[in-house]
Design an enzyme around this catalytic site. Structure first.
Site, PDB file in Angstrom:
ATOM      1  N   GLU A  27      34.936  56.511  46.218  1.00  0.00           N
ATOM      2  CA  GLU A  27      34.892  55.207  46.878  1.00  0.00           C
ATOM      3  C   GLU A  27      35.641  55.255  48.209  1.00  0.00           C
ATOM      4  O   GLU A  27      36.610  56.001  48.353  1.00  0.00           O
ATOM      5  CB  GLU A  27      35.556  54.211  45.923  1.00  0.00           C
ATOM      6  CG  GLU A  27      35.493  52.787  46.325  1.00  0.00           C
ATOM      7  CD  GLU A  27      36.856  52.169  46.286  1.00  0.00           C
ATOM      8  OE1 GLU A  27      37.201  51.512  47.263  1.00  0.00           O
ATOM      9  OE2 GLU A  27      37.566  52.349  45.278  1.00  0.00           O
ATOM     10  N   LYS A  88      34.445  46.024  55.176  1.00  0.00           N
ATOM     11  CA  LYS A  88      34.534  46.236  53.730  1.00  0.00           C
ATOM     12  C   LYS A  88      33.200  45.788  53.145  1.00  0.00           C
ATOM     13  O   LYS A  88      32.814  44.627  53.299  1.00  0.00           O
ATOM     14  CB  LYS A  88      35.703  45.411  53.174  1.00  0.00           C
ATOM     15  CG  LYS A  88      35.829  45.418  51.664  1.00  0.00           C
ATOM     16  CD  LYS A  88      37.079  44.655  51.215  1.00  0.00           C
ATOM     17  CE  LYS A  88      37.002  44.290  49.741  1.00  0.00           C
ATOM     18  NZ  LYS A  88      38.168  43.510  49.285  1.00  0.00           N
ATOM     19  N   VAL A 108      33.953  49.341  45.085  1.00  0.00           N
ATOM     20  CA  VAL A 108      33.408  49.885  43.837  1.00  0.00           C
ATOM     21  C   VAL A 108      31.945  49.452  43.682  1.00  0.00           C
ATOM     22  O   VAL A 108      31.075  50.270  43.351  1.00  0.00           O
ATOM     23  CB  VAL A 108      34.254  49.442  42.621  1.00  0.00           C
ATOM     24  CG1 VAL A 108      33.527  49.732  41.314  1.00  0.00           C
ATOM     25  CG2 VAL A 108      35.613  50.142  42.648  1.00  0.00           C
ATOM     26  N   ASP A 140      37.233  33.283  42.193  1.00  0.00           N
ATOM     27  CA  ASP A 140      37.237  34.620  42.779  1.00  0.00           C
ATOM     28  C   ASP A 140      37.147  35.682  41.685  1.00  0.00           C
ATOM     29  O   ASP A 140      38.098  35.939  40.963  1.00  0.00           O
ATOM     30  CB  ASP A 140      38.499  34.823  43.630  1.00  0.00           C
ATOM     31  CG  ASP A 140      38.468  36.114  44.434  1.00  0.00           C
ATOM     32  OD1 ASP A 140      37.567  36.948  44.222  1.00  0.00           O
ATOM     33  OD2 ASP A 140      39.357  36.290  45.290  1.00  0.00           O
ATOM     34  N   SER A 142      35.588  39.657  41.439  1.00  0.00           N
ATOM     35  CA  SER A 142      34.997  40.740  42.225  1.00  0.00           C
ATOM     36  C   SER A 142      33.551  40.992  41.809  1.00  0.00           C
ATOM     37  O   SER A 142      33.212  40.985  40.621  1.00  0.00           O
ATOM     38  CB  SER A 142      35.806  42.018  42.040  1.00  0.00           C
ATOM     39  OG  SER A 142      35.177  43.083  42.733  1.00  0.00           O
ATOM     40  N   ALA A 143      32.719  41.251  42.809  1.00  0.00           N
ATOM     41  CA  ALA A 143      31.316  41.614  42.549  1.00  0.00           C
ATOM     42  C   ALA A 143      31.217  42.948  41.818  1.00  0.00           C
ATOM     43  O   ALA A 143      30.150  43.296  41.307  1.00  0.00           O
ATOM     44  CB  ALA A 143      30.555  41.681  43.872  1.00  0.00           C
ATOM     45  N   ASP A 144      32.341  43.686  41.767  1.00  0.00           N
ATOM     46  CA  ASP A 144      32.342  44.960  41.029  1.00  0.00           C
ATOM     47  C   ASP A 144      31.828  44.759  39.603  1.00  0.00           C
ATOM     48  O   ASP A 144      31.052  45.568  39.096  1.00  0.00           O
ATOM     49  CB  ASP A 144      33.763  45.538  40.923  1.00  0.00           C
ATOM     50  CG  ASP A 144      34.326  46.011  42.256  1.00  0.00           C
ATOM     51  OD1 ASP A 144      33.590  46.015  43.253  1.00  0.00           O
ATOM     52  OD2 ASP A 144      35.525  46.365  42.278  1.00  0.00           O
ATOM     53  N   LYS A 161      43.516  46.325  39.074  1.00  0.00           N
ATOM     54  CA  LYS A 161      44.793  46.083  39.707  1.00  0.00           C
ATOM     55  C   LYS A 161      45.529  44.939  39.016  1.00  0.00           C
ATOM     56  O   LYS A 161      44.938  43.921  38.679  1.00  0.00           O
ATOM     57  CB  LYS A 161      44.593  45.762  41.188  1.00  0.00           C
ATOM     58  CG  LYS A 161      44.537  47.025  42.030  1.00  0.00           C
ATOM     59  CD  LYS A 161      43.699  46.845  43.256  1.00  0.00           C
ATOM     60  CE  LYS A 161      42.252  46.704  42.876  1.00  0.00           C
ATOM     61  NZ  LYS A 161      41.369  46.514  44.003  1.00  0.00           N
TER      62      LYS A 161
HETATM   63  N1  PSU Z   1      41.518  50.178  44.104  1.00  0.00           N
HETATM   64  C1  PSU Z   1      42.524  50.584  44.922  1.00  0.00           C
HETATM   65  N2  PSU Z   1      42.524  50.127  46.195  1.00  0.00           N
HETATM   66  C2  PSU Z   1      41.499  49.358  46.692  1.00  0.00           C
HETATM   67  C3  PSU Z   1      40.429  48.952  45.829  1.00  0.00           C
HETATM   68  C4  PSU Z   1      40.503  49.403  44.546  1.00  0.00           C
HETATM   69  O1  PSU Z   1      43.422  51.295  44.492  1.00  0.00           O
HETATM   70  O2  PSU Z   1      41.523  49.049  47.872  1.00  0.00           O
HETATM   71  C5  PSU Z   1      39.248  48.145  46.340  1.00  0.00           C
HETATM   72  C6  PSU Z   1      37.988  48.644  45.631  1.00  0.00           C
HETATM   73  O3  PSU Z   1      37.093  49.030  46.634  1.00  0.00           O
HETATM   74  C7  PSU Z   1      37.453  47.454  44.882  1.00  0.00           C
HETATM   75  C8  PSU Z   1      37.874  46.363  45.809  1.00  0.00           C
HETATM   76  O4  PSU Z   1      36.070  47.539  44.679  1.00  0.00           O
HETATM   77  O5  PSU Z   1      39.226  46.746  46.135  1.00  0.00           O
HETATM   78  C9  PSU Z   1      37.755  45.004  45.187  1.00  0.00           C
HETATM   79  O6  PSU Z   1      37.752  44.058  46.207  1.00  0.00           O
HETATM   80  P1  PSU Z   1      37.268  42.550  45.887  1.00  0.00           P
HETATM   81  O7  PSU Z   1      38.330  42.004  44.975  1.00  0.00           O
HETATM   82  O8  PSU Z   1      37.246  41.868  47.234  1.00  0.00           O
HETATM   83  O9  PSU Z   1      35.924  42.654  45.247  1.00  0.00           O
HETATM   84 MN    MN Z   2      37.135  38.770  45.652  1.00  0.00          MN
END
Ligand code: PSU
Ligand code: MN
Length: 305
Positions: A27, A88, A108, A140, A142-144, A161
């Protein structure tokens, strides 16, 4: 765009895929937005080396000048780590980035989408995105999570996280039908911490056992979904749990106070933790990612054999 290849797979990755050799997708958002410069480039290079040392071919994924790339050369990796204006990109952003000729790092969801298109079965990251703690107000998530419900790929991660709502995220993964497998642990890892206190239903004791699960997924068929391989950071490399809890509360409060929303939330929280732990969260983060990349290479090798 018309007439051009939609995905550019590097020669090395293409050759490995054609021959059924092990490949690990990596990633890029963690490089461009998750780690500070200039450390991020060194980590990106080190992760690729770890995959090679494990007997697999690394495929770092990103979009450069509107072209999704599977496998980057040294100069492309350096652009990703050092160039200003790298966006991003979740999977929903890919078409816009392609059409606009934009450059961006993939999350991701963006990485898993492109890796699956290229035929890669194993993917390593740091931590998944998930359900945020303020979900009832901000929605909120994540789309993951939803993307992982739709692609057959193994994602090796150190959990989600800890800035997120971990139990709610595990619940969403269950609802979405995404499999979760603890690697040598019955507890879901806590990203910076080895454990989150939440149980997992299934545990694998070796990379060969994980590969067996992937083959069973292939054999069962049906609608595709990912397998989350949850690999804890070693206890001696985790962040001090007391420091973690104290700083996390302050990071969440700062995020709220400064009105940070949307895509900016995760990078803001990660950066705040780095600043306020004297870099200790960064070391735990890098240690977790290294462990995931090593394991992903082992799984890819076991799956290919
Ligand atoms: N894990 C890490 N650091 C990061 C991320 C994950 O250690 O920066 C990133 C990944 O790319 C994950 C994203 O998909 O954060 C999620 O962001 P969001 O909550 O905006 O979907
Ligand atoms: Mn988000």
């Amino acid at each position: 765009m018309s007439g051009e290849q939609p995905l550019i797979v590097s020669d090395e990755v293409r050759e490995a895929l054609d021959r059924g050799r092990p490949v690990v997708a990596l990633e890029s958002t963690i490089i461009a937005h998750g780690l500070p410069r200039p450390r991020n480039l060194r980590v990106a290079e080190e992760l690729e080396e770890l995959v090679r040392a494990g007997g697999a071919v690394p495929a770092t994924i990103a979009v450069l000048d509107g072209r999704p790339r599977i496998g980057l050369d040294k100069a492309q990796l350096a652009r990703l780590a050092g160039e200003d204006g790298i966006r991003k990109l979740g999977h929903r952003d890919l078409a816009q980035a392609v059409a606009a000729g934009a450059s961006g790092a993939t999350t991701v969801s963006g990485t898993a989408f492109l890796a699956e298109r290229a035929g890669i079965r194993v993917f390593a990251t740091g931590g998944l995105g998930g359900v945020h703690r303020q979900w009832t107000r901000t929605q909120d998530e994540s789309a993951d999570l939803r993307l992982l419900a739709r692609v057959r790929i193994a994602v090796v991660c150190a959990g989600v996280k800890s800035v997120l709502d971990v139990p709610a995220t595990l619940q969403r993964l269950e609802t979405l039908g995404v499999g979760v497998l603890g690697f040598r642990t019955a507890e879901f890892p806590g990203f910076y911490l080895s454990g989150s206190g939440e149980p997992v239903d299934w545990t694998a004791g070796s990379a060969a056992e994980v590969a067996d699960v992937l083959r069973a997924q292939d054999a069962l068929g049906g609608p595709p979904s990912a397998l989350v391989v949850a690999n804890p950071v070693p206890t001696e490399q985790q962040l001090d749990p007391e420091l973690h809890d104290r700083v996390l509360d302050r990071a969440l409060a700062a995020c709220e106070r400064e009105g940070v929303t949307g895509q900016a939330v995760t990078p803001f929280l990660l950066d705040h933790l780095v600043q306020h732990t004297g870099g200790a969260s960064l070391e735990a983060n890098v240690a977790a990612v290294r462990g995931n990349v090593r394991l992903a290479a082992e799984i890819a090798v076991a799956y290919a054999s």
